[in-house]
Write a protein that holds these residues in place. Sequence first.
Motif, PDB file in Angstrom:
ATOM      1  N   THR A  50      64.984  42.586  -5.322  1.00 28.95           N
ATOM      2  CA  THR A  50      63.665  42.786  -4.237  1.00 28.95           C
ATOM      3  C   THR A  50      62.522  43.012  -5.523  1.00 28.95           C
ATOM      4  OG1 THR A  50      63.756  44.892  -3.631  1.00 28.95           O
ATOM      5  CG2 THR A  50      64.541  43.284  -2.078  1.00 28.95           C
ATOM      6  N   GLU A  54      56.225  47.808  -4.407  1.00 29.47           N
ATOM      7  CA  GLU A  54      55.705  47.035  -2.379  1.00 29.47           C
ATOM      8  C   GLU A  54      54.649  47.734  -2.615  1.00 29.47           C
ATOM      9  OE1 GLU A  54      57.709  45.665  -0.372  1.00 29.47           O
ATOM     10  OE2 GLU A  54      59.737  45.318  -2.043  1.00 29.47           O
ATOM     11  N   ALA A  58      54.280  49.172   2.907  1.00 33.60           N
ATOM     12  CA  ALA A  58      55.450  48.794   3.426  1.00 33.60           C
ATOM     13  C   ALA A  58      56.612  49.696   2.643  1.00 33.60           C
ATOM     14  CB  ALA A  58      55.199  47.406   2.552  1.00 33.60           C
ATOM     15  N   ARG A  96      60.938  45.617   4.694  1.00 37.62           N
ATOM     16  CA  ARG A  96      59.974  43.683   4.687  1.00 37.62           C
ATOM     17  C   ARG A  96      60.858  42.313   5.064  1.00 37.62           C
ATOM     18  NH1 ARG A  96      59.417  41.040   0.656  1.00 37.62           N
ATOM     19  NH2 ARG A  96      59.539  42.587  -1.291  1.00 37.62           N
ATOM     20  N   VAL A  97      61.643  42.894   3.716  1.00 42.30           N
ATOM     21  CA  VAL A  97      61.954  41.195   3.437  1.00 42.30           C
ATOM     22  C   VAL A  97      63.017  40.813   4.674  1.00 42.30           C
ATOM     23  CG1 VAL A  97      64.481  40.333   2.552  1.00 42.30           C
ATOM     24  CG2 VAL A  97      63.283  41.704   0.693  1.00 42.30           C
ATOM     25  N   GLN A 100      59.855  39.907   7.189  1.00 46.57           N
ATOM     26  CA  GLN A 100      59.272  39.119   6.246  1.00 46.57           C
ATOM     27  C   GLN A 100      59.862  37.281   6.393  1.00 46.57           C
ATOM     28  OE1 GLN A 100      57.952  39.242   2.263  1.00 46.57           O
ATOM     29  NE2 GLN A 100      57.325  37.203   1.750  1.00 46.57           N
ATOM     30  N   PHE A 101      61.191  37.277   6.200  1.00 46.06           N
ATOM     31  CA  PHE A 101      61.813  35.927   6.254  1.00 46.06           C
ATOM     32  C   PHE A 101      62.544  36.214   7.903  1.00 46.06           C
ATOM     33  CE2 PHE A 101      61.415  37.685   1.580  1.00 46.06           C
ATOM     34  CZ  PHE A 101      60.577  36.518   1.324  1.00 46.06           C
ATOM     35  N   ARG A 102      62.477  37.125   8.500  1.00 50.55           N
ATOM     36  CA  ARG A 102      63.407  36.814   9.490  1.00 50.55           C
ATOM     37  C   ARG A 102      63.792  35.557  10.367  1.00 50.55           C
ATOM     38  NH1 ARG A 102      58.600  38.521  11.238  1.00 50.55           N
ATOM     39  NH2 ARG A 102      57.117  37.788  12.706  1.00 50.55           N
ATOM     40  N   PHE A 348      57.107  46.478  10.869  1.00 51.60           N
ATOM     41  CA  PHE A 348      56.499  45.447  10.413  1.00 51.60           C
ATOM     42  C   PHE A 348      57.047  44.048  12.130  1.00 51.60           C
ATOM     43  CE2 PHE A 348      58.534  46.909   7.325  1.00 51.60           C
ATOM     44  CZ  PHE A 348      57.985  46.928   5.379  1.00 51.60           C
ATOM     45  N   THR A 349      57.331  43.977  12.762  1.00 49.33           N
ATOM     46  CA  THR A 349      57.650  43.135  13.487  1.00 49.33           C
ATOM     47  C   THR A 349      56.769  43.468  15.484  1.00 49.33           C
ATOM     48  OG1 THR A 349      60.367  44.255  14.504  1.00 49.33           O
ATOM     49  CG2 THR A 349      59.319  42.248  12.534  1.00 49.33           C
TER      50      THR A 349
END
Length: 498
Positions: A50, A54, A58, A96-97, A100-102, A348-349
Motif C-alpha cells: 500500500t 494515507e 483514513a 482502507r483497501v 475501497q476494493f471490496r 469506511f463502509t
Amino acid sequence: MAKDKQPRKPRAETPKGFRDYFGADVIERRDMLAKISAVYERYGFDPLETSAVETVEALGKFLPDVDRPNEGVFGWQDEDGDWLALRYDLTAPLARVAAQFRNELPTPYRRYAFGPVWRNEKPGPGRFRQFYQCDADTVGAPSVAADAEICAMLADALEEVGIERGDYIIRVNNRKVLNGVLEAAGVYDPNDPEKFVEERGIVLRAIDKFDRLGREGVLALLGEGRLDPSGDYTKGANLTFEQRERIMIMLKGGHENNLAAFDFLAERSEIGKQGIEELEEIQDLLAAQGYGPDRIVIDPSVVRGLGYYTGPVYEAELTFEILDEKGRKRQFGSVAGGGRYDDLVKRFTGQAVPATGVSIGVDRLLAALRAKGRAGVQAPGPVVVTVMDRDRMADYMAMVGDLRRAGIRAEMYLGNPKNFGNQLKYADKRGSPIAIIQGGVEAAKGVVILKDLILGAKIAENATLEEWKDRPAQVEVPLTELVAAVQKMLALYKDLAP
C-alpha cells in the motif's frame, strides 16, 4: 567591503529518531522476510503493498491524538487543504483497501505486507520514528478459526526463521473474557462502557504487569496503590477484596491454561461467557492441528490495545534469556502481537466487517535472531577482479562476466588502478573472499592468480594455521579453469559462500 557570507554546509547526520541500514542489515532483513513470506503464502495469503501516505481521516481514531492530526504521525496539508500523513501502521491502510476494493477482492481477503511505518513520537534508546513491520490479516472471516490459523501461522513463521520450539510461546486471550471478568468484578457495565473508565485503566495496566510485579504487586495496584523500591507511588483502583479476588482468579487460571477457572462468568457476564467459548474453540482447533501448549497457550493475563481489539488477542513472546545493558539476565520478551478488530473497516463502509491479524516487529525479531546466533554473521563480499593493465579492461570484464554467469558474486575494481595495494585494501574492506590477479606476464601464459583473502586474514590475525598448513594463500590456475577454481576455493568456506 564585507565578504559575502558563504552558505552553511548541511550537516551530514541522520535525523534524530531515524537510522541508516547498510548491506548486512538489509540482507538479513530481506532473507528473514523471504522466509516469513514463504510461510504466509503456504497458508494462502497474498502480498499487498500500500501507499506510504494515507489521509489522516483514513488513519482514523487509533492515532494517539486525533484532535491534532500532525501529532503522533508525520502529517501535512496538501494544496487542497486535506491532511495527509505517513502511515502509522500497516493495518489502517489494509482497512482502507478492503473498503475501497471490496467489490473486486475475494471474501475473505487474506493478505500479508511488510515495510516501514512512521511515528512522530519522542525517540529514545531502541525507540525509533521509523521501523519495519510485517503483518498478516484475514478480512471478512467471522469465525475464530481465522484467529486460530493466524496463531498457527505465526508459530510456523517463528520456527522457519530460526526460533526453535521451546524458545517461544504464543499467548492467546480474548477481550470479551477481560470485559467479562471486569463486569463480574463490578468495574465494567456493558450498557455504559464509559462508566468506571479510570478504575478499569488501572486494573488493565496492573494485569499487564503481572509477570513483572507478581501477585502481591498486582494486588496492591488493585487496592490502595503501590510504592515501588525507588519510592515512586502508583495510584490503585481501590477495589474491594471480592473484586480483587475475581481478577486474580483470571490471572491464576490463565497461567495454568485452565479455562475451568472462569466458570463464574457463565452466571455473571454473557460477554465473558462468549469469550470463554471462543477461547475453548481456538484451543480445540489448534490441538487438532498439533499445536499444543508447548507452542500456543490460553493466557487471559494478556492485555493488548483494548480500544482497538474486539475479540481474541495474541502475543508471541520469546522465552530465552539475554543479558541487558547492565549485564543482568532477562527474557527477550514480545516480538509480535495482534488480534481481532471487527470495527476498523466499518468506519469506511458503515457495515461490520470481521477482521483479524498479527504484526511482527521486524527489528526486534532480527535482534532476537542475532542473540541466538542465527543472524548477524557478516555476509561475504564479492570476488574482486583487480586491474593490472588499463588497456586490458575488456579482458577483466570478461572474467567478471564468466563468474557472474556461474552464479558467483563478482565485480571488477573500478577505482584508480595505479596503486595495486589500494585494490587489495578495497577487497578487504568489501569482505571479499578472493582477489583475482592477472598482469601482463600471467596474460601471456594464459593463467590467473587467485589470492585467498580469507586465509590471508587468518595469517594476519596470527591464528592457528594447522588446518590450512598445506593450503597456499594464492594459487595460479589456467584462465580456462577460472570459474571452477573459484568455485572450489569458495567451497572451502561454504558457510561464507555467496
